[in-house]
Enzyme design. Structure first.
Site, short mmCIF file in Angstrom:
data_model
loop_
_atom_site.label_atom_id
_atom_site.label_comp_id
_atom_site.label_asym_id
_atom_site.label_seq_id
_atom_site.Cartn_x
_atom_site.Cartn_y
_atom_site.Cartn_z
N SER A 1 -10.63 0.10 3.93
CA SER A 1 -9.41 -0.41 5.30
C SER A 1 -9.26 0.86 5.63
CB SER A 1 -8.46 -0.96 4.63
OG SER A 1 -9.22 -2.29 4.45
N ARG B 1 1.06 -1.29 0.13
CA ARG B 1 0.33 0.08 -0.25
C ARG B 1 0.70 1.00 -0.27
NH1 ARG B 1 -1.82 -3.88 -0.82
NH2 ARG B 1 -3.42 -4.45 0.09
N GLU C 1 -3.43 3.42 6.22
CA GLU C 1 -3.75 3.48 4.56
C GLU C 1 -4.20 5.06 3.99
OE1 GLU C 1 -5.52 0.62 1.26
OE2 GLU C 1 -5.03 0.20 3.06
#
Length: 338
Positions: free
Chosen positions: A238, A164, A334
């Site tokens: 998320s 990520r 994230e």
């Protein structure tokens, strides 16, 4: 010269999936590379680039110029017997690209179905799900330097992809607007059903020899069953990355928490689900005013109505501190914090 339309004091609530009521001092919607190039030369002290607004938390009004990237287009540039090289505009909705690829019988991104956001944001985040990451199919990208207006091409190694992560979230953060992305897609797809619940869902549908459409359908089903719809409840999916522990740190952790789920990585580290850590720390389903933690997936933070970005961020900080205290593990966002 391309005609540019620049809006002042533009409300951003409908342009970010958290539904945060921030305001852009100036906002320009660009639909062509030429318009973007022209816009850059107008020079502003601060420039922000907004794609689908699905991976950002706005904690303040945005000064300077906000560029909404809506550059369109999907085009096959090269092909051979095994694969095709596809050029995609940075403003294309990511899931629309997945649908197109599956309809063409081109494999490689079906496991990334229903990920929100645009194609231009995908390399920045190195988006991934169900055993696949963007870097697995990435060839290169075209971008404009927001400071100089220079057109630059970045190839795979130059993007420094990580979990990520990419150079665009680190050394080059905020420096470039991505115009086009080039991906390798396979004419003879290799179906990947080994991660998460994909195999279980396919079995429940009595599918024993799945194709890429089946995999895409399964991923969509799983995501819709687990994650809240941003059109109903504001969220960015998320919020935290899954932490990856060094071998020694993991052994200390698992000796204390032997039932914790974990996923060994090829580099020797072990990934531990952040959602499990957050849930065990007691945050799942907790709500504080209009900010809260999703009742079914602790990894998702939510705006139930009129939460400010600062309130969501405060909740995130409390969750991080709680997980650190309970497990000695640092979890990091994230989502991009603006």
């Amino acid at each position: 010269m391309t005609t540019l339309e620049i809006h002042r004091d533009f409300p951003l609530k409908k342009l970010n999936t958290f539904g945060i009521a921030a305001v852009a001092e100036e906002l320009a919607i660009v639909r062509t590379a030429a318009a973007l190039h022209e816009l850059i030369f107008l020079k502003r002290p601060k420039v922000w680039v907004l794609g689908g607004g699905s991976n950002v938390l706005l904690t303040k009004n945005l000064p300077g110029l906000t560029i909404k990237n809506e550059i369109d287009g999907i085009e096959v540039m090269l092909e051979n017997e095994q694969e095709v090289l596809v050029k995609i505009g940075g403003g294309v909705v990511w899931h629309n690209l997945v649908v197109w690829a599956v309809e063409q019988g081109l494999g490689g991104i079906e496991n990334l179905s229903l990920i929100p956001g645009t194609v231009g944001a995908a390399p920045i985040q190195n988006i991934g799900a169900y055993g696949v990451e963007l870097k697995d199919v990435f060839h290169s990208l075209d971008a404009y330097d927001l400071a100089s207006g220079e057109a630059v091409t970045f190839h795979h190694s130059e993007c420094q992809f990580g979990y990520r992560d990419s150079i665009f979230k680190r050394a080059l953060q905020g420096r470039f607007c991505i115009v086009n992305v080039y991906l390798h897609l396979r004419k003879s797809p290799i179906v990947n059903t080994g991660y998460g619940d994909i195999q279980r869902v396919l079995q429940s549908w009595d599918i024993t020899e799945p194709n890429i459409q089946d995999v895409s359908n399964a991923v969509i089903h799983i995501r819709q069953s687990k994650l809240p719809d941003p059109a109903v409840i504001g969220n960015a999916g998320s919020f935290f990355k899954n932490p990856e522990l060094e071998a020694n740190d993991f052994q200390r952790f698992i000796s204390k928490f032997p039932l914790a789920p974990n996923y060994p990585q090829s580099d020797g580290r072990v990934k531990v689900p952040a959602g499990w850590l957050i849930e065990k720390a007691g945050w799942k389903g907790k709500r504080f005013g209009d900010a809260g933690c999703h009742a079914n997936q602790a990894l998702v933070l939510e705006n139930y109505g009129d939460a400010k970005g600062a309130e969501i961020l405060e909740l995130a900080h409390k969750i991080q501190a709680s997980v650190r205290e309970a497990f000695g593990i640092e979890i990091t966002p994230e989502v991009n914090i603006w």
